[in-house]
Scaffold this active site. Structure first.
Site, PDB file in Angstrom:
ATOM      1  N   GLU A 151      32.979  28.348 -14.240  1.00 47.66           N
ATOM      2  CA  GLU A 151      32.200  28.909 -13.134  1.00 47.66           C
ATOM      3  C   GLU A 151      32.239  27.972 -11.933  1.00 47.66           C
ATOM      4  O   GLU A 151      31.199  27.443 -11.497  1.00 47.66           O
ATOM      5  CB  GLU A 151      30.760  29.181 -13.564  1.00 47.66           C
ATOM      6  CG  GLU A 151      30.631  30.330 -14.533  1.00 47.66           C
ATOM      7  CD  GLU A 151      29.183  30.747 -14.776  1.00 47.66           C
ATOM      8  OE1 GLU A 151      28.274  29.951 -14.504  1.00 47.66           O
ATOM      9  OE2 GLU A 151      28.965  31.870 -15.240  1.00 47.66           O
ATOM     10  N   GLU A 309      31.766  36.124 -19.897  1.00 49.74           N
ATOM     11  CA  GLU A 309      30.433  35.776 -20.429  1.00 49.74           C
ATOM     12  C   GLU A 309      29.432  36.864 -20.072  1.00 49.74           C
ATOM     13  O   GLU A 309      29.446  37.405 -18.961  1.00 49.74           O
ATOM     14  CB  GLU A 309      29.894  34.497 -19.787  1.00 49.74           C
ATOM     15  CG  GLU A 309      30.537  33.221 -20.205  1.00 49.74           C
ATOM     16  CD  GLU A 309      29.887  32.038 -19.479  1.00 49.74           C
ATOM     17  OE1 GLU A 309      28.704  32.130 -19.075  1.00 49.74           O
ATOM     18  OE2 GLU A 309      30.573  31.033 -19.297  1.00 49.74           O
TER      19      GLU A 309
END
Ligand code: GAL
Length: 661
Positions: A151, A309
């Site tokens: 991320e 995710e």
């Protein structure tokens, strides 16, 4: 972007953090993963400190063992480069690599991701680790995908330290060539901000009064580019040493994370991977999920993508950890698949015993295997296996909604006419309105090819290029139907007002002209002469070359046009100068989609979502009542033939392979 999702069918996966558990648990993990139908795991995201316990010593033994166990269990690996969180020995030796915020405060170690994207010393150490990882695992048969860092931009999307300042100046010199061009673009004649050289420019640290908006906007652009540059550094190592394995990183296309321009990132990724967590703080969390999924597909150029995710239930980082009710896990996962995901990943395999995320849900909860959550996970694994044939099918959409990160950054800067006007609010509102009609929208960059869409919606595109204006003009003249909403086309790419009346970039195409804005105070509304209610925004608008469809009957501007329509060439261009409430937005969306002949999937309503992916019809019933939806074919989830209608219970779903399609 070249690769399709490199796992089989619609695979279920998860982050796997084995370092948090003793080796005896690893064996049980693989057994349980097989029971649940886990097809891939993301390995090593936060393993740096244990893979390289000292500056000159690596310890891959334990990691090799985990990888072999997974491989023997038939589980594919999305291999992280392990660089997301540097170990304490590195930050202790090099505190100059720590990020600094706009107030000059250092963000210290003790959490994760405490590194400055521009730091040469961080890059040097990260690259050394990536080289080790790539040499050791780059041709392992279990490794199907590389996962750079984690991320990128989460927590540290921007850094204001001196190293970043120097990188920002280099970026500016490259963008503008000379300081005079920068002075012009930033409008530095205002408030004595004129620069003599790039050396005088700083990142936009806290200031006594309103900062220069173009300075802020360019810093946002630089910060996105700088993280992308960091991604490229790792990616190039992987391509050199492990050329057969595709490379990606997990994006955060969401309502809160606006710091990366993922349209500019997409060409550098072999595959688009996205993380999504339902956000209970939003008024319509599921609608936001559908929106971000459609935007992720837009980033993927219309192709499939990987949900890297999501959460099986509660997240720990919202003020209230709202748990998923029975059935929600399946429904939320299928929503991602319906909108283009060819794999469903979760954070994480086993709920942590310790650490800052110990109250985050997982596939195996604290209660263990004997739990409803794990049984639901097993059920989800089975459902995804049943719908595996959907993988690769294109999502069908004949509406485009234009979206731009640059416009978002610029629109939400301070000192604008209304502190309540927020870009994503406008975009979400229109996306939700069409979704509830059974219409699927592609969310695409403003300069995309629009020729195949029947309707294009442009919500609050505050910053617009000349190219966008020309493209919309050509689109309408060629027969397209267009809706532009308030506070669009106001500025150019330098955030300079387009003079002569609003909405500058689109004034001629729309046939309207506003001389002044008249935003409404919080809590006040206006009424239109068609009975609609609106709030937040009105404009002193005239319609010199457009038909007035609705006017205000009260508020600050009674009698003034609020909604206009102009036939241009073979098409029609509408302008909406206010924020309609939900019912009126729905009514206008209904009219526009009918006028444009947009495909609507029968049976959709608020809470009942319908999407078509190739020959597959997804019916997702989040409502409290069973529904009957017209369909012919075979429901992959239940294995039942569908003849005429498919019955979907409250909270249930169907994935119908349609006959004859
Ligand atoms: C993501 C992150 C994961 C985990 C998860 C919790 O932002 O990539 O490591 O922290 O959030 O929701």
């Amino acid at each position: 972007m070249t690769s399709s999702v490199p796992f089989d069918g619609i695979s279920m996966g998860c982050d796997y953090n084995p370092e948090q558990w003793p080796p005896s648990v690893w064996r049980e993990d693989v057994t349980l993963m097989r029971e649940a139908g886990v097809g891939f795991v993301t390995l090593g995201v936060f393993s740096w400190a244990l893979l390289q316990p000292e500056p000159d010593r690596y310890d891959f033994g334990w990691f090799d063992e985990v990888l072999e166990l997974l491989h023997e269990g038939g589980i594919a690996v999305d291999m992280a480069t392990a660089t997301a969180a540097p170990p304490p020995w590195l930050t202790t030796a090099h505190p100059e690599m720590l990020p600094v915020d706009a107030e000059g405060r250092t963000l210290w170690p003790g959490s994760r991701q405490s590194w400055c994207p521009s730091s040469p010393v961080f890059r040097e150490h990260a690259v050394a680790l990536v080289e080790q990882m790539a040499r050791r695992y780059g041709s392992h048969p279990a490794v199907r995908l590389w996962h750079v860092s984690n991320e990128l931009g989460c927590h540290i999307g921007k850094c204001w330290c001196d190293v970043s300042a120097a990188a920002f100046r280099r970026w500016l010199a490259n963008r503008y060539g000379s300081i005079d061009v920068l002075n012009d673009a930033w409008g530095t004649a205002f408030w004595s901000q004129h620069y003599r050289s790039f050396e005088e420019v700083l990142p936009p640290r806290i200031t006594p009064a309103v900062p220069n908006p173009t300075h802020e906007l360019d810093f946002a652009r630089f910060s996105s580019d700088e993280l992308l540059d960091y991604y490229r550094v790792e990616r190039d190592v992987l391509r050199r040493l492990s050329p057969d394995v595709p490379v990606t990183t997990n994006l955060m296309v969401s309502s809160h994370q606006s710091e990366q321009d993922y349209f500019s990132w997409a060409p550098e990724l072999d595959l688009i991977a996205q993380d999504h967590y339902l956000d209970a703080r939003l008024p319509h969390p599921h609608a936001e999920q559908s929106f971000t999924d459609d935007l992720t597909r837009g980033v993927a150029g219309g192709g499939s993508w990987l949900l890297m995710e999501s959460a099986t239930s509660a997240v720990n980082w919202q003020p209230f950890n709202v748990a998923k009710r029975p059935g929600e896990l399946l429904l939320d996962s299928l929503r991602h698949v319906a909108r283009g995901a060819d794999g469903i990943g979760f954070f994480q395999w086993r709920a942590s015993r310790a650490g800052g995320e110990k109250f985050h849900s997982a596939l195996v909860p604290h209660a263990g295997r004997d739990s409803e959550r794990f049984r639901e996970v097993v059920g989800l694994g089975e459902a995804l296996r049943r719908i595996g044939e959907v993988a690769g099918s294109p999502v069908e959409a004949d509406v485009a909604l234009l979206f731009d990160w640059n416009s978002w950054w610029a629109c939400d800067l301070s000192s604008h006419p209304s502190a309540e006007l927020r870009y994503v609010d406008a975009v979400h509102r229109w996306h939700r309105a069409v979704t509830e009609l059974g219409v699927t929208a592609d969310v695409v960059h403003p300069e995309s090819d629009l020729s195949r869409y029947r309707l294009v919606i442009v919500p609050t595109l505050y910053l617009s290029s000349d190219a966008t204006a020309a493209s919309l003009d050509a689109y309408v003249r060629g027969g397209g139907q267009l809706l532009v909403t308030y506070f669009s086309g106001i500025v150019d790419e330098s955030d300079h007002i387009r003079l002569g009346g609003y909405p500058g970039a689109f004034r001629e195409l729309l046939g309207v002209r506003a001389e002044e804005f008249a935003p409404l105070l919080p809590g006040t509304t206006v009424t239109l002469d068609d009975g609609s209610t609106a709030d937040r925004w009105t404009e002193v608008l005239t319609a010199p070359d457009a038909e007035v469809v609705a006017r205000y009957t009260d508020g600050p501007l009674p009698g003034t046009p609020a909604l206009t329509r102009r036939a241009v060439g073979d098409g029609v261009a509408w302008y909406l100068a206010t924020r309609l409430d939900d019912a009126a937005t729905a009514a206008l969306a209904d009219r526009l989609t009918r006028d444009a002949g947009v495909t609507r999937l029968a049976g959709a309503e608020p809470g009942v979502e319908l999407v078509r992916r190739g020959r597959y019809l997804f019916v997702l019933n989040r409502g409290h009542e069973p529904v009957k939806v017209p369909a012919h074919g075979y429901d992959l989830l239940t294995g039942v033939n569908v003849e005429g209608t498919v019955d979907v219970q409250a909270g249930g779903a169907a994935v119908v392979r349609e006959e004859g399609s």
